[in-house]
Structure formats: structure tokens, C-alpha cells
Design a protein around this motif. Sequence first.
Motif, short mmCIF file in Angstrom:
data_model
loop_
_atom_site.label_atom_id
_atom_site.label_comp_id
_atom_site.label_asym_id
_atom_site.label_seq_id
_atom_site.Cartn_x
_atom_site.Cartn_y
_atom_site.Cartn_z
N ASP A 28 0.83 -1.21 0.00
CA ASP A 28 0.00 0.00 0.00
C ASP A 28 0.87 1.26 0.00
N ARG A 32 1.22 4.22 -2.88
CA ARG A 32 1.01 5.64 -2.59
C ARG A 32 2.24 6.47 -2.94
N ASP A 35 2.32 6.58 -6.73
CA ASP A 35 1.03 6.86 -7.37
C ASP A 35 0.65 5.79 -8.38
#
Length: 97
Positions: A28, A32, A35
Motif C-alpha cells: 500500500d 502511494r 502513485d
Amino acid sequence: MLDQLVKAPQFLPLTRAEISEVLCKIQDFHGRAYDWTPSLPVSALEESTRQGGFLLRTKIRAAIEFLDQLYQYGKAGTTTINELGEETFTEDVPSIE
């Protein structure tokens, strides 16, 4: 001081579920940070780190390498732990001369 270290409680090894949770969070965070959405099940990430032994730090390094390859090349090869490099705690100090 040494006596206190010997008497200190020891941590139990992480369970497979705890390691899976850590790897899921790494996936995760990697998504992030760059992107993107890694489209693989956490089980694939677990499999890529399986040969790395039991140290969580080594599993984290292997998982990041795996995700980096997926992000950059769209596929990941097999990385062996020895290829990740050995830690050294020395510093190269440039010569003044």
C-alpha cells in the motif's frame, strides 16, 4: 547492565498473519509513494519474500525490490537475498590529500 539484557523478555517471532499484514502495508505504501496500484495479491508478495529467511527486515527489503521491479518494468524477476547486498557499518572517508 548486561544482566538486565539477559533477563529482559524476548519477543516472539512474528506469525505468518503478522508478516502478511506488514507486507500488505508495504504494498500500500509503495503504491502511494509512486502513485500506482500494484495489481497482485499479497500472497504473490509473500512468495517473493519466502526464500529470504525469517528476518522481517530482509523480507521488507525483498518486497520493496519486487515492487520496484513491477513498477519500473511491469514484471519482476527472481531476486535472491545475496543479491540485495550485505550490510556494512563502515564509512568511506575521503582522503584530504
